[in-house]
Enzyme design. Structure first.
Site, PDB file in Angstrom:
ATOM      1  CE1 TYR A  52       4.996  -0.179  -7.332  1.00 28.89           C
ATOM      2  CE2 TYR A  52       4.133   0.960  -5.401  1.00 28.89           C
ATOM      3  CZ  TYR A  52       4.825  -0.099  -5.963  1.00 28.89           C
ATOM      4  OH  TYR A  52       5.321  -1.098  -5.148  1.00 28.89           O
ATOM      5  N   PRO A 105      -0.423  -2.861   4.802  1.00 28.98           N
ATOM      6  CG  PRO A 105       0.824  -4.783   4.374  1.00 28.98           C
ATOM      7  CD  PRO A 105      -0.449  -4.322   5.010  1.00 28.98           C
ATOM      8  CB  ILE A 106       0.522   0.956   1.015  1.00 31.35           C
ATOM      9  CG1 ILE A 106      -0.927   0.465   1.102  1.00 31.35           C
ATOM     10  CG2 ILE A 106       0.777   1.584  -0.353  1.00 31.35           C
ATOM     11  CD1 ILE A 106      -1.964   1.544   0.882  1.00 31.35           C
ATOM     12  N   GLY A 107       3.594  -0.171   0.096  1.00 33.85           N
ATOM     13  CA  GLY A 107       4.987   0.204  -0.115  1.00 33.85           C
ATOM     14  C   GLY A 107       5.132   1.523  -0.852  1.00 33.85           C
ATOM     15  CD  GLN A 156       4.166  -6.237   3.561  1.00 29.90           C
ATOM     16  OE1 GLN A 156       4.868  -5.234   3.549  1.00 29.90           O
ATOM     17  NE2 GLN A 156       3.554  -6.683   2.494  1.00 29.90           N
ATOM     18  CB  THR A 184       3.439 -10.442   2.396  1.00 29.55           C
ATOM     19  OG1 THR A 184       2.824  -9.492   3.274  1.00 29.55           O
ATOM     20  CG2 THR A 184       2.745 -10.372   1.048  1.00 29.55           C
ATOM     21  CG  HIS A 325      -0.566  -7.813  -2.840  1.00 29.95           C
ATOM     22  ND1 HIS A 325       0.248  -8.343  -1.862  1.00 29.95           N
ATOM     23  CD2 HIS A 325       0.039  -6.658  -3.211  1.00 29.95           C
ATOM     24  CE1 HIS A 325       1.290  -7.554  -1.678  1.00 29.95           C
ATOM     25  NE2 HIS A 325       1.184  -6.523  -2.468  1.00 29.95           N
ATOM     26  CB  VAL A 359     -12.017  -2.545   2.464  1.00 29.30           C
ATOM     27  CG1 VAL A 359     -12.825  -1.733   3.469  1.00 29.30           C
ATOM     28  CG2 VAL A 359     -12.033  -4.030   2.814  1.00 29.30           C
ATOM     29  NE  ARG A 380      -5.205   0.169  -5.514  1.00 29.75           N
ATOM     30  CZ  ARG A 380      -5.303  -1.141  -5.738  1.00 29.75           C
ATOM     31  NH1 ARG A 380      -6.247  -1.838  -5.116  1.00 29.75           N
ATOM     32  NH2 ARG A 380      -4.469  -1.755  -6.556  1.00 29.75           N
TER      33      ARG A 380
END
Length: 430
Positions: A52, A105-107, A156, A184, A325, A359, A380
């Site tokens: 994921y 933002p990372i869910g 976000q 977003t 994204h 990045v 990431r």
């Protein structure tokens, strides 16, 4: 010394500290090398959690294009410049930041580390780096504010199909101390992600990553409405996988696990979320809906076309984020860095242009800043740090990126991020 110390030579200080500790046999607990960091995170995570986090759309060519775009731009140093004291700080929406870094933002960060968003917020508080709290967070914005009240944070917003829910989310963001609303735009439909599809795994369907919703009073009323009018179709025959999913829904839903296992609420909450998650009918005209409901700065995330930047200016937004994204939405898309110069030219300094996608290093941050970004979102890599060592891992990744940026600036003859521009780069053909 930390990133929150707004003084020059922070890169050399962090570098020297690592080498001095190496004299006594102590190596960095969180790898500095980007590939070693990625491998450390992979070994710390479950297979489906890793898929994921790491997965992108289709053949994942857009994620590759993001990296290729950085490789096409090369740094051209200037010599004999006084860079003995360097400044990395920037100002955004009235706050002075120690570096031009942002935590994108990372869910569903519970898939990465048990403390998820809470650990990231603690790292943000320690480093002074703003964190963009995801609508798909594993902990509500109120819990994050309680755990790390000093963390600079933005919210976000994924625009729901229910206007009252959008209003409630925005008002909650204001009350919980968020300093900007980041709308977003590129995820009104989930991208085609083969890693997740082959596993048949969508975390939201298991009750993961929906804490912002289950903490919301408007969402709770939608769930109660669903419970009053349950679906008439018979429930599917239970399987071991379905029982595990029910356990996950119950564990992640507010209240006691035992009570949730006996209640239809967790499943109703998941079904309600799937109904209201997004709105594909959204147009430019509706941005005023958010403006009328908040005094916070409004930032649009996901822009890649200059004409969209022009529309954003016409709509009166306060900032934009050039982003694809991280390659997770559209396969075969343009590398995000390639889109940055055109949008910077269109905006022409009227509002901040932020950047994320692809990045991995401080040199990458340098390149994005040189092409006109005001600040750069990290995605990431900080999640890899989180998987490896929790809040300490996130802090370490931010330290390493900030230190490398500082050293790259020094070696390129740049004393202040404000002095970075396209002249510091050359673009390779092909």
């Amino acid at each position: 010394m930390s990133l929150a110390d707004d003084i020059g030579n922070i890169g050399r200080a962090i570098q020297t500290r690592i080498y001095r500790e190496g004299v006594y046999g102590r190596k960095p607990a969180v790898p500095v090398d980007p590939e070693r960091l990625r491998r450390a995170a992979r070994s710390a995570m479950s297979r489906r959690g890793w898929n994921y986090l790491q997965g992108s759309a289709g053949t994942e060519s857009t994620a590759s294009a993001n990296r290729a775009a950085f490789e096409r731009y090369r740094i051209v140093p200037s010599m004999l410049r006084d860079v003995s004291n360097r400044r990395l700080g920037v100002e955004l929406f009235g706050r002075e930041l120690p570096t031009p870094l942002l935590l994108a933002p990372i869910g569903v960060l519970e898939l990465v580390h048990p403390q998820g968003d809470l650990a990231v917020a603690r790292a943000a508080a320690d480093s002074g780096v703003p964190v963009m709290l995801s609508t798909q967070a594993s902990w509500s914005m109120e819990r994050v504010a309680e755990a790390a009240p000093q963390a600079p944070r933005w919210f976000q917003l994924y625009w729901s199909s229910d206007d009252d829910l959008v209003t409630s989310m925005v008002h909650r963001a204001e009350r919980s101390g968020c300093e900007a609303i980041v709308v977003t735009l590129d995820t009104h439909v989930l991208g085609w992600r083969p890693r997740d599809l082959d596993a048949g795994f969508l975390p939201f369907a298991h009750g993961q990553g929906i804490a912002q919703y289950t903490a919301d009073p408007v969402f709770a009323s939608l769930v109660r409405r669903r419970l009053k009018h349950p679906a008439s179709s018979p429930a599917p025959r239970p399987t071991p996988q379905a029982l595990r999913a029910l356990w996950s829904m119950s564990r992640n839903h507010p209240g006691s696990l035992l009570g949730n296992l006996r209640s239809p609420c967790p499943r109703a909450a998941v079904e309600t979320f799937l109904d209201v998650f997004s709105r594909s009918s959204l147009t430019w005209h509706e941005l005023d809906f958010v403006r009328q409901r908040t005094k916070l700065p409004i930032v649009l995330k996901g822009l890649q076309r200059p004409e969209d930047a022009r529309r954003a200016l016409d709509a009166g937004v306060d900032g934009v984020v050039v982003s694809n994204h991280g390659g997770r939405q559209v396969d075969g898309a343009l590398g995000a860095l390639e889109a940055l110069p055109g949008i910077v030219a269109e905006v022409d300094g009227r509002i901040p242009v932020l950047f994320d996608s692809g990045v991995r290093t401080g040199a990458d941050v340098f390149k994005a800043l040189a092409l006109g970004a005001t600040a750069v979102g990290i995605g990431r890599p900080y999640a890899y740090g989180l998987a490896t060592a929790g809040a300490r891992g996130v802090r370490s990744v931010l330290e390493h990126l900030g230190a490398e940026l500082d050293i790259t600036m020094a070696l390129a003859g740049i004393a202040d991020v404000a002095g970075l521009g396209p002249a510091a780069l050359t673009r390779l053909d092909g």
